[in-house]
Design an enzyme around this catalytic site. Structure first.
Site, PDB file in Angstrom:
ATOM      1  N   THR B 206       0.954  -4.324   7.629  1.00 42.12           N
ATOM      2  CA  THR B 206      -0.350  -4.533   7.008  1.00 42.12           C
ATOM      3  C   THR B 206      -0.396  -6.007   6.635  1.00 42.12           C
ATOM      4  OG1 THR B 206      -0.136  -2.366   5.964  1.00 42.12           O
ATOM      5  CG2 THR B 206      -1.874  -3.776   5.132  1.00 42.12           C
ATOM      6  N   ARG B 234      -5.962   9.631  11.612  1.00 43.10           N
ATOM      7  CA  ARG B 234      -5.324   9.364  10.316  1.00 43.10           C
ATOM      8  C   ARG B 234      -5.878   8.107   9.675  1.00 43.10           C
ATOM      9  NH1 ARG B 234      -1.567   4.934   8.420  1.00 43.10           N
ATOM     10  NH2 ARG B 234      -0.500   5.839   6.632  1.00 43.10           N
ATOM     11  N   GLY B 236      -5.052   5.587   6.514  1.00 38.46           N
ATOM     12  CA  GLY B 236      -4.026   5.244   5.526  1.00 38.46           C
ATOM     13  C   GLY B 236      -4.635   4.632   4.281  1.00 38.46           C
ATOM     14  N   ASP B 237      -3.822   3.916   3.529  1.00 45.17           N
ATOM     15  CA  ASP B 237      -4.301   3.403   2.249  1.00 45.17           C
ATOM     16  C   ASP B 237      -5.099   2.108   2.372  1.00 45.17           C
ATOM     17  OD1 ASP B 237      -1.812   2.163   2.997  1.00 45.17           O
ATOM     18  OD2 ASP B 237      -1.753   1.257   0.997  1.00 45.17           O
ATOM     19  N   THR B 257       1.009  -2.798   0.735  1.00 44.47           N
ATOM     20  CA  THR B 257       1.550  -2.512   2.056  1.00 44.47           C
ATOM     21  C   THR B 257       2.702  -1.545   1.892  1.00 44.47           C
ATOM     22  OG1 THR B 257       2.646  -3.422   4.004  1.00 44.47           O
ATOM     23  CG2 THR B 257       3.025  -4.577   1.923  1.00 44.47           C
ATOM     24  N   GLY B 258       2.677  -0.480   2.650  1.00 43.32           N
ATOM     25  CA  GLY B 258       3.764   0.476   2.515  1.00 43.32           C
ATOM     26  C   GLY B 258       3.396   1.800   3.131  1.00 43.32           C
ATOM     27  N   GLY B 260       1.497   4.519   3.398  1.00 46.92           N
ATOM     28  CA  GLY B 260       0.145   4.647   2.881  1.00 46.92           C
ATOM     29  C   GLY B 260      -0.154   5.929   2.137  1.00 46.92           C
TER      30      GLY B 260
END
Lengths: 339, 339
Positions: B206, B234, B236-237, B257-258, B260
């Protein structure tokens, strides 16, 4: 879908039979308090809109969903089963903007969103923009229980749902004459305004359920057909964890209904729970602060239903009405539309 | 896209020339403190992965984006221009999982997400699942500035973006050999596991930028290609306001970032800001608590970059590395990958 429910019931019985002294808050001493609250949307409602017959229809359907969810809680089942069962009843009624009563998009189709969150694990599932799933809350539940993901969208979400034998319908299943008339009116207004920034007047239709189950789990779920004449793949707050739906056993479970963009920007559902945790507010105080101060100051219309770990219920709204019903930990039942 | 930037600059000059005594926090007495922090993803990184040349490439690109954003802040422009310019540089580099370096979906395409939030107004814009927009952050910015909605998805988001002359590209624009190899490896693992619950090892790519501008505005933006071999639409965050991106002038701006799904369930970006507001924690304390305690306890890997209203910077991560860079209010510059 009820396999987990059966397992939960067995687990509940095992747990409570082994720690009776802990479960001292009820007279039967075998169960914790239970509570349920639900909404069928908030908005500019006035008593003049309702014939006695129509009002009776709303009250009857809200009661039916409420009592169905409550009966499941009484069995000791996991709260998610009560949330899903109650939401399905609302989705299957044309009275509410979810499932069969879903509004039309700009292109005269229906795109549905739903989400669910479990306060014990903080697991969550959400789907956005599905067109062929009869009960979107079932797909959201499948995402929560069977996917490593939290949020699935569009065709992909439908492909995922197919693997769990979730009933599919043609998009025309969601057609209703009433909602079609709303679309015609909305498109006429859009044409007059000739603007991308058309302010949708019908933005408050949603259904949602929150519960406290016998094991102390707080669960929240929300389902919607979105906004009449929505375009551009708009996603509102209903499938956004933290905005339209949030649950944490440590604080509360919240389902929101209102002008979704404000609910996203102000993180309405999670903000109420976080104010309880971080500011030591009661559920009523936290919910009132967010709905009647923060959102009112920002210009965001809508309301929420919420329940906390003691089975207190809050159902504030800053519009003229919100379809709602609840049974709190004392067994007090409420069904109402206006203040 | 810089019309607003010019207007902001003019506004900044007017404002500061008329309230010099107020702007007393800097030696020049005409500008408030500025700061910028950015990331290019976090994950299981080890020094052995990097040749001196590769490491130099990462450092150079992080510095380039950082300094481009910083220079814009120095002009007095609105913080969103710095965020967008810096993110575009990262999107246009194949080094990071955003824009041209985006990973492949399961179906060997690219689906991109981005979001931006402005802390003054708490206006926000997000797009999810677009395939043909060269710089997704530009589309997110257009949603923030020109749409009544916050989040648009799929084809609809692309249709919306077309109205703002945002550059379109063929989906193959995002093809890179390196990411294709990652897809082949991921699909081989999925086949072996034969599971819907495949745990994607490459889930941390990200890019994100947060800034404090001269007017005291906190702005955050995030852009991503998502997860290698992602399926089912999907989300994500990164495009979820409150999860991957959040900004509020009263507290902080955060880009995450990670993994999500954890960042959605734990509302990582907004939780850091709310802990500052409700618990009176410093930025460093709030960010550390969420990344190194809450997320670690839950099993959620990743990190964030954040800046507060005083220009303090925090860049905690609970993985072995995070591509990151910052210039804080004292002008101290940092570029790093490991602890």
């Amino acid at each position: 879908m009820f396999t987990k429910s059966v397992l939960s019931s067995v687990f509940a019985l095992l747990l409570f039979s082994s720690c009776v002294t802990w479960a001292n808050q009820s007279e039967t001493s075998k169960q914790g308090p239970i509570a349920i609250a639900l909404h069928g949307g908030a908005g500019t409602l006035s008593p003049q809109q309702f014939t006695p017959e129509l009002k009776a229809q709303y009250y009857a359907k809200l009661s039916e969903a409420l009592e169905a969810g409550y009966r499941i809680l009484q069995t000791g089942a996991d709260g998610q089963d009560a949330v899903v069962a109650a939401i399905m009843i609302l989705e299957n009624s044309p009275l509410f903007n979810a499932g069969v009563g879903a509004v039309y998009t700009f292109d005269a189709e229906h795109e549905l969103d739903a989400s669910i969150m479990h306060g014990k694990t903080r697991e969550a599932g959400a789907i956005a923009g599905v067109k062929h799933i009869k009960n979107p809350i079932l797909a959201a539940q499948a995402v929560m229980n069977h996917s490593v993901h939290v949020m699935l969208s569009g065709d992909g979400a439908e492909t995922f749902a197919e693997q769990f034998a979730i009933e599919r319908v043609d998009n025309t299943h969601f057609n209703t004459e009433r909602r079609l008339q709303s679309l015609h009116k909305a498109k006429a207004r859009i044409k007059r305004q000739a603007s991308l920034n058309y302010q949708h007047p019908e933005k408050f239709g949603t259904v949602g359920v929150v519960v406290l189950d016998q094991l102390g789990n707080l669960v929240a779920g929300t389902s919607t057909g979105g906004m009449t004449a929505k375009r551009f793949g708009r996603i509102g707050d209903s499938p956004i964890i933290g905005a339209g739906t949030f649950a944490d056993n440590a604080s509360c479970a919240v389902s929101a209904t209102g002008h979704g963009e404000y609910f996203i920007r102000y993180q309405v559902a999670s903000d109420i729970c976080k104010r309880m945790t971080y500011q030591n507010l009661s559920l009523a105080e936290a919910a009132d602060e967010v709905i009647n101060r923060v959102l009112v100051d920002a210009g965001g219309d809508g309301g929420i239903v919420a329940v906390d770990a003691q089975g207190n219920v809050a159902m504030p709204f800053n519009t003229t009405g919100m379809y709602r019903a609840s049974i709190d930990a004392n067994g007090v039942k409420t069904v109402a539309i206006f203040e």
